[in-house]
Design an enzyme around this catalytic site. Structure first.
Site, mmCIF file in Angstrom:
data_model
loop_
_atom_site.group_PDB
_atom_site.id
_atom_site.type_symbol
_atom_site.label_atom_id
_atom_site.label_comp_id
_atom_site.label_asym_id
_atom_site.label_seq_id
_atom_site.Cartn_x
_atom_site.Cartn_y
_atom_site.Cartn_z
ATOM 1 N N GLU A 1 1.616 0.006 -4.896
ATOM 2 C CA GLU A 1 0.667 1.022 -5.332
ATOM 3 C C GLU A 1 1.382 2.370 -5.332
ATOM 4 O O GLU A 1 1.588 2.972 -4.280
ATOM 5 C CB GLU A 1 -0.531 1.063 -4.373
ATOM 6 C CG GLU A 1 -1.546 2.114 -4.748
ATOM 7 C CD GLU A 1 -2.314 2.646 -3.535
ATOM 8 O OE1 GLU A 1 -3.438 3.101 -3.724
ATOM 9 O OE2 GLU A 1 -1.786 2.616 -2.422
ATOM 10 N N ASP B 1 -10.366 1.931 -4.382
ATOM 11 C CA ASP B 1 -10.338 3.380 -4.203
ATOM 12 C C ASP B 1 -10.961 4.106 -5.387
ATOM 13 O O ASP B 1 -11.778 5.007 -5.219
ATOM 14 C CB ASP B 1 -8.891 3.868 -4.062
ATOM 15 C CG ASP B 1 -8.294 3.508 -2.721
ATOM 16 O OD1 ASP B 1 -9.038 3.521 -1.732
ATOM 17 O OD2 ASP B 1 -7.088 3.217 -2.670
ATOM 18 N N ASP C 1 0.833 -1.195 0.000
ATOM 19 C CA ASP C 1 0.000 0.000 0.000
ATOM 20 C C ASP C 1 0.872 1.252 0.000
ATOM 21 O O ASP C 1 1.941 1.282 0.622
ATOM 22 C CB ASP C 1 -0.880 -0.021 1.258
ATOM 23 C CG ASP C 1 -1.861 1.132 1.270
ATOM 24 O OD1 ASP C 1 -2.643 1.243 0.315
ATOM 25 O OD2 ASP C 1 -1.820 1.930 2.225
#
Lengths: 536, 901
Positions: free
Chosen positions: B705, B788, B680
């Site tokens: 990410e 997201d 992340d």
């Protein structure tokens, strides 16, 4: 089965289907016919009907359990005019050549899935080359019996196809002893003009000749059928509801006219006449002499194209002035196609008499030779043995022959639509299918549909649906065929959808959630109500 | 189905294989003479011994065996199968660095070389005298050799050229001219192998060749100071002897270098240094096993043949019945057989006469169920079949003998069918149960209301059951072969394209599923819900699933972790997590854990009332928090990346933090069984730390990410998004290629292209795909939506109704495609399934080639690997009819995909 009256989404159908079946009314053909008109009414979400349905429930369950046996016996007499019963073919190599069940676990899972989906039954090819592999009269049914048991346990129906031919893919040969005979006497096989033998099945010319160690093929087929009948007697009429008789190449009533086609699949050629084995030529010669034209009996037509050529590459099939349209042409084509029809008649009457006591329906399969249909001479049909041209209806006699033997006709190609055919082949599966169906309707022959292509082309399912729903002549469809592709994610969901849509021809407003609930009720009512009425 | 498809065996044991281990990084005393040593170190024979698996004819190997071979041939082949054997071998070589005077004795040159084959690239930069800190800078333009590529403003990439040493060995080398009067303090570099994406460093840090003597010695310098005698002691003194030889040695490649006039005499900086390195090379071999039945003795003759080099020991036994326990058959056993405990036998295979591989033959008594074996190359290297023993069914009964039907049906099956009766029974019991349920459901209807709800339940359960059964049937049909098919005997297994496993790419054939959305935590039992869909996902063709963040978290979605060792989350508890991971493993899907390493929520306040004291097993204090976020008063170093302001950002430069995180990741691997990571918010810290984490936790696959904004001018997205993708590439680079990254660039460009009907955007100025996948496809993890961007958050939603166009792009293009959960279980399912199946069928992988054939206003078209063509957009396109023949495979709204027929 009587699902056409049932509501909207698939699971509901599954549910009612199952409920329906578990109750024991697996063949409400006669009743449903009477009932169908009423059940339509149920679509209106009427509270009264709903309540009525609920009230009847218990009584229906009880009475049905008693009735189920009787219903089975009457299965051949009448049929549903509304629903289509769906079968799915099992893999060609379901039973290995040493009589074991291949990928049994997958088949078991597949059967359960089909059952839940609401499919009526499965079709199982039974190979001559596996059952009677080693010696004449030495039958080994164990693999097939095991499979039939699996089908029975899954609560499905079984339709067997007695296959007296060989298969190239997967490789399933003729019985070893037959192949041995064929090696010393290749004249038992179909032969083309160039002398090449088609070794996947026996020539129809030897049907009544004692070429198999002193016995005729017809006798051998007959004994095979008898042995099948006694071995499968526990299943007969209950699980086993249909038997299709192998009639020639790929089980179809035809000559192997197209077996030498080359790889370029784009435009199939016209095929070749297969009348050049010694026995066929002998019969032709006799026939020519008997009709006063001995010179016509020396061979087949000399001016035909070869396997993968187009009709116009030689004189015989030309639209205008082709020799097919001559006296000689008529002589030859009539003889050629009559040979095929009498062969079919021989085998179907054999099967019909053998299985007359059993409650199973006897069927035979004919091909759909759709390429070149838009020419005047229909060369593909002619070489395959169907004397059907723009000027002559060749399927009348065939349908009449099926009717005479009270046999059902299996018609492939239900998934083919004209727009997906190559233009250059001047093909029209749809028109040809309509021709054949017309002939069947005229003679009261029931039709069992099949699809032709192994992998469904875009629009294939729609085409099948179109073929099934529009008419009342097709009451059974046998979908070909279970295997890796069948269950693959690119195929199975669309098949599921197809089954779903098949069961509910008219789409209702299931976009509206409230409506959906209502319909769900009425469909329950309808099935229960039908049970009730049946019991009355 | 006539072949058994076997997964690359690689990943089942690569874990135990040698890494770029510490051993090869330690310095050995310098060798003065590099060429002879090279031969010793580089195992050339084994490297070249590549042969695709193929049909192996039987050969009589020596006179004593002739009789046996004849018997073999007279009997019927009962079974024959060729199994591919893929393995990784470590080859050793070295990197050598030489500082010497060029021609005319005027300019100094730095030569960097390597004697292992590969696509070597020198990634380098310089440090200037007045630099503070350890940043790299671009060297002066004159120093840059031709064919170099600048990497932003701090580095140069120069490919190494192949050359021949005087004694004929190939090696790779690059020369850099040094400018005497420039203010360069040192040259920094690492060596990169573009083939594998591996980076080679010096003691875990950059190579540093100091050019002046007042540089501080920070322990990782390899160069000389002032003179050779000043080389750090550990390297040993270098003799001047080497210099003469070296200069002549490199003359041949001097011509390619720019030659510069000397301006000033430099100090004597000549020297030579070598570092041993190891590289992993994927090797493909095969083993062919044939079983024949001897008609006279009714024994089975089994023949094993392989092209594996060197000594191969076969560790084998038999199954007597379907109990699947290894047993030792009765003798006689082949020569060179020893007993291993009382369970198995070990036989050394006989070398083939040609020297290429070896073979063994085994005579087995009648009535055995199967022959099981594994191959052993040397201590520690075992070759198995998809993680299992190789299993060869034996003809337990001849077709002439009558045996009970049941026996026959079982013995004739391929291995996994041996367990059939039990499983079948349980399966049918299971289904029967469902059917019973439904029956009860129908007869127990008492009120309208209960019926209403039960109808829905029944609906669901039947649908799921059908799907499950179909998936099961599919997986068996797909993998089974008819035992007695002739084709199975003749055909050999199609050799798989070589697949190297590395954490940046997995096998290269991965297709990922994002297994959750923003709402998944709501049920409180997501793991269990997902478990139900495992076989479905497997049958759709997914190979990797990304699970939601597993830790205790302040926010229910899991991205605000608190106690990293507490794995009870809103998605389920730790046991359910283990269970779902195991379920996915059982259906052949690798599992990625979503790990949040950038930030962590504190348990307690410090004395100022700021939340920055952690609890739980990792009870860190404010030293673990970065110093440059005033909210949290961290006492660590400045952040090495962007800050995430909602929680304390972790300072990865602290040794204890890194140590703890590594320990945690390794614990997750072992305890939960995660195969890899989705990392992340990796923008928050330096990619080099990620490299440490990945090297230590050895994931099968990892993806980061790195999400920042694309560049826009006046609200319109720029056509050229090179800076955006460069930032992602830089991050991947910093991780040493150990991780892939989500291709945010491609998603952004797809947005504009589809939404505005500007399909020309799908080609960059060089005619390549404009996203990360155009530059570094093997590390690009493509996606169109995630929790997201889409789901219920919708921060950057993919243009509505165009999802399938997006999937037709990423599922046909290189890179590793990711499909979002919401899209799989939607009306897109069948189209997505068809595209995945097409991708697998045509073996498109993360390095496939793309040839863009059209990029116009309303249509984009490309051909991938020459056997798949795709068209996106409303415009017209048909693939060229020559030289391939195309058939339409998948089609949907505004896209079409063809494959060669």
């Amino acid at each position: 089965m009587e699902v056409s009256v049932i509501g909207c989404s698939q699971a509901k159908i599954g549910k009612t289907e199952l409920a329906y079946r578990e109750l024991g009314c697996f063949d409400p053909k006669g009743v449903s016919k009477a009932f169908s008109a009423k059940s339509r009414v149920c679509f209106s979400p009427s509270t009264r009907w709903r309540k009525a349905g609920i009230r009847f429930t218990l009584r229906a369950v009880q009475s049905e359990a008693v009735r189920s046996e009787k219903v089975a016996a009457s299965s051949r007499i009448s049929r549903s005019r509304d629903g289509v019963r769906l079968f799915v073919g099992l893999p060609l190599d379901s039973v290995s050549d040493c009589n074991t069940v291949n990928h049994a676990r997958a088949i078991a899972a597949g059967l359960k899935a089909l059952k839940l989906l609401g499919v009526e039954g499965v079709e199982l090819p039974v190979w001559w080359g596996i059952v009677e592999k080693e010696a004449m009269g030495k039958y080994e049914w164990s693999g097939y019996l095991a499979l039939a048991k699996m089908v029975q346990d899954a609560g499905l129906k079984l339709h067997v196809s007695l296959s007296f031919h060989a298969s190239k893919r997967p490789k399933i040969p003729l019985p070893e002893w037959v192949s041995r005979i064929g090696e010393s006497n290749p004249n038992i096989f179909f032969t083309d003009r160039a002398g090449q033998h088609y070794k996947e099945c026996l020539s129809l010319a030897v049907d009544d000749l004692p070429v198999l160690d002193g016995r005729t093929p017809i006798q051998v087929y007959h004994e095979f059928c008898e042995s099948f009948k006694s071995s499968f007697s526990p299943f007969m009429g209950s699980t086993l509801t249909g038997i299709s008789m192998g009639l020639g190449p790929d089980g179809e009533l035809r000559y192997p006219s197209h077996h030498m086609l080359t790889k370029s699949k784009q435009i199939p050629g016209v095929g070749e006449f297969q009348c050049y084995d010694k026995n066929m030529l002998g019969i032709l010669k006799q026939h020519a002499e008997a009709t006063g034209n001995p010179l016509w009996g020396l061979g087949g037509p000399h001016d035909v194209p070869t396997y993968d050529q187009s009709p116009n590459s030689n004189n015989f099939f030309r639209d205008n002035g082709g020799s097919w349209d001559s006296l000689y042409g008529d002589f030859f084509l009539s003889w050629y196609s009559n040979q095929l029809i009498s062969h079919g008649n021989l085998l179907l009457s054999l099967a019909a008499s053998t299985f007359s006591e059993s409650a199973a329906t006897v069927c035979g399969k004919i091909p759909l030779m759709h390429s070149w249909y838009k020419t005047r001479s229909h060369p593909s049909e002619l070489t395959a043995g169907y004397y059907n041209t723009t000027t002559r209806d060749g399927y009348e006699v065939v349908a009449e022959m099926f009717a005479r033997n009270s046999c059902k006709m299996i018609l492939p190609g239900m998934d083919l639509s004209d727009e997906h055919q190559s233009r250059a082949s001047l093909s029209s599966p749809e028109l040809l299918l309509a021709d054949i169906k017309k002939a069947c309707r005229k003679h009261g022959v029931e039709v069992c549909g099949q699809n032709s292509s192994a992998s469904m082309a875009p629009g294939g399912f729609q085409q099948i649906k179109k073929n099934l729903l529009g008419e009342n002549i097709v009451d059974l469809f046998s979908y070909q065929r279970m295997g890796a592709y069948f269950f693959s994610p690119e195929h199975f969901p669309s098949f599921t959808q197809f089954v779903r849509s098949l069961n509910q021809p008219e789409l209702h407003s299931d976009d509206l959630p409230e409506e959906e609930e209502e319909t769900a009720h009425s469909l329950n009512v309808s099935s229960e109500a039908s049970v009730h009425m049946q019991a009355v | 189905m006539s072949t058994v498809s076997i997964e690359p065996l690689l990943h089942h044991y690569v874990r135990g294989g040698v890494k770029y281990g510490p051993k090869s990084k330690t310095f050995k005393p310098c060798y003065f003479n590099c060429s002879p040593n090279r031969k010793l170190l580089f195992h050339a024979p084994s490297f070249c011994n590549f042969r695709p698996s193929s049909f192996h004819a039987l050969r009589a190997s020596s006179s004593t065996d002739t009789a046996l071979v004849e018997t073999l041939e007279s009997a019927d082949v009962f079974f024959k199968e060729t199994f591919p054997l893929n393995r990784v071998e470590t080859v050793e070589g070295k990197i050598f660095i030489r500082l010497h005077r060029g021609q005319n004795n005027e300019n100094m040159q730095l030569a960097v070389g390597c004697n292992l084959p590969g696509k070597w690239i020198l990634h380098w930069g310089v440090s200037y005298l007045d630099d503070v800190g350890s940043e790299w800078d671009q060297p002066p333009a004159e120093m840059i050799p031709q064919g170099s590529i600048p990497i932003k403003d701090y580095a140069i990439e120069t490919p190494l050229k192949k050359a021949l040493s005087p004694d004929g060995d190939a090696f790779y080398e690059v020369m850099i001219d040094l400018i005497p009067n420039s203010a360069i303090a040192a040259i920094n570099f690492v060596l990169k192998d573009d083939e594998t994406g591996a980076w080679y460093q010096h003691r875990g840090r950059d190579f540093k060749v100091p050019l002046v003597d007042y540089l501080q010695d920070d322990g990782n310098m390899v160069g000389a100071k002032r003179s050779l005698s000043m080389w750090p002691g550990a390297f040993g003194p270098l003799s001047n002897l080497v210099l003469g030889a070296e200069v002549s040695h490199t003359n041949d490649s001097d011509g390619t270098n720019e030659f510069r006039e000397p301006k000033q005499e430099s100090r004597s900086l000549e020297g030579f240094y070598e570092q041993p390195i190891a590289k992993h090379v994927a090797l493909e071999n095969s083993v062919t096993v044939s079983v024949r039945k001897c008609t006279e003795t009714a024994k089975s003759l089994l023949y094993v043949e392989t092209d594996l080099p060197g000594d191969v020991v076969i560790h084998w036994g038999v199954y007597r019945d379907d109990a699947k326990s290894w047993e030792i058959p009765s003798g006689p056993h082949p020569p060179e057989t020893i007993f291993f405990r009382d369970k198995a036998l070990r036989t050394r295979l006989q070398p083939k006469e040609g020297g290429d591989g070896c073979w063994g033959s085994f005579t087995l008594e009648q009535g055995l169920e199967g022959f099981v074996f594994v191959l052993k190359l040397d201590e520690g290297t075992w070759l198995k079949c998809m993680g299992n023993d190789f299993y060869i069914p034996l003809p337990s009964s001849s077709s002439l003998l009558t045996k009970s039907r049941q026996d026959l049906s079982e013995s004739a099956q391929i291995p996994d069918n041996n367990a059939e009766p039990n499983e079948k029974a349980s399966l049918s019991a299971y289904t029967d149960e469902i059917i019973n349920d439904i029956r009860n459901l129908v007869s127990n209807i008492s009120t309208e209301k209960s019926r209403k709800t039960k109808t829905k339940e029944a609906q669901e359960s039947i649908l799921q059951e059908i799907e499950k059964l179909a998936a099961e049937a599919y997986s068996i049909f797909r993998s089974s072969i008819p035992t007695f098919s002739e084709e199975a005997v003749v055909k050999s297994v199609e050799p798989k394209p070589s697949a190297k496993i590395c954490s940046g790419t997995g096998t290269g054939f991965e297709i990922m599923c994002q297994g959750f959305n923003w709402e998944s935590h709501k049920s409180g039992r997501w793991y269990m819900e997902l478990k139900e869909r495992a076989s479905k996902l497997s049958s759709l063709g997914f190979t990797v699933i990304w699970l939601p963040p597993p830790t205790e978290s302040i926010s229910p979605e899991g991205y605000m972790p608190k106690d990293l060792y507490n794995l009870n989350s809103r998605y389920g508890n730790i046991d359910e997590l283990k269970e779902v991971v195991k379920t996915f493993h059982d259906v052949g899907i690798k599992v990625l854990g979503d790990v949040v390493l950038n930030h962590r929520c504190a348990h307690y306040k410090n004395q100022n009332g700021v939340w920055n004291i952690f609890g739980g097993r990792l009870n860190w204090d404010e030293r673990a928090v970065v110093a440059d976020d005033p909210h949290f008063q961290g006492r660590g170093n400045k952040s090495s990346g962007d800050n995430f302001h909602a929680a304390p950002n972790i300072d990865h430069s602290q040794d204890f933090v890194r140590r703890d995180l590594i320990e945690w990741l390794c614990w997750l691997r072992k305890e939960i069984g995660y195969d890899g990571w989705r990392l992340d918010f990796v923008r928050g810290f330096w990619g080099g730390y990620v490299k440490d984490y990945l090297e230590a936790s050895e994931p099968f696959f990892a993806v980061g990410e790195y999400w920042d904004s694309l560049s826009y001018t006046y609200g319109e997205m720029d056509h050229n998004q090179d800076p955006h993708r460069q930032r992602i590439i830089d991050w991947i680079n910093a991780t040493n290629g150990t991780a892939g990254a989500f291709d945010v660039t491609t998603k952004g460009i797809l947005h504009s292209a589809l939404e505005r009907c500007e399909y020309w955007r799908l080609s960059d100025q060089k005619g390549k795909p404009p996203g990360v996948l155009g530059w570094w496809p093997s590390r690009a993890v493509t996606f169109i939506e995630n929790h997201d961007t889409g789901s219920t958050q919708g921060h950057w939603r993919f243009p509505g109704g165009k999802e399938m166009q997006g999937y037709s792009y990423i599922l046909t293009h290189p890179g590793t495609p990711t499909v979002f959960y919401d899209h799989i279980f939607s009306h897109h399912e069948s189209e997505i399934a068809a595209l995945i199946s097409l991708r697998n069928r045509n073996k498109i992988h993360c390095r496939s080639t793309v040839q863009i054939t059209k990029a116009e206003r309303d249509v984009y078209a490309a051909i991938i690997d020459e056997n798949v063509a795709v068209k996106i957009g409303p415009g017209h396109y048909e693939p060229p009819s020559e030289p391939q023949r195309w058939s339409l495979a998948v089609e949907g709204k505004d896209y079409k995909v063809w494959e060669t027929s």
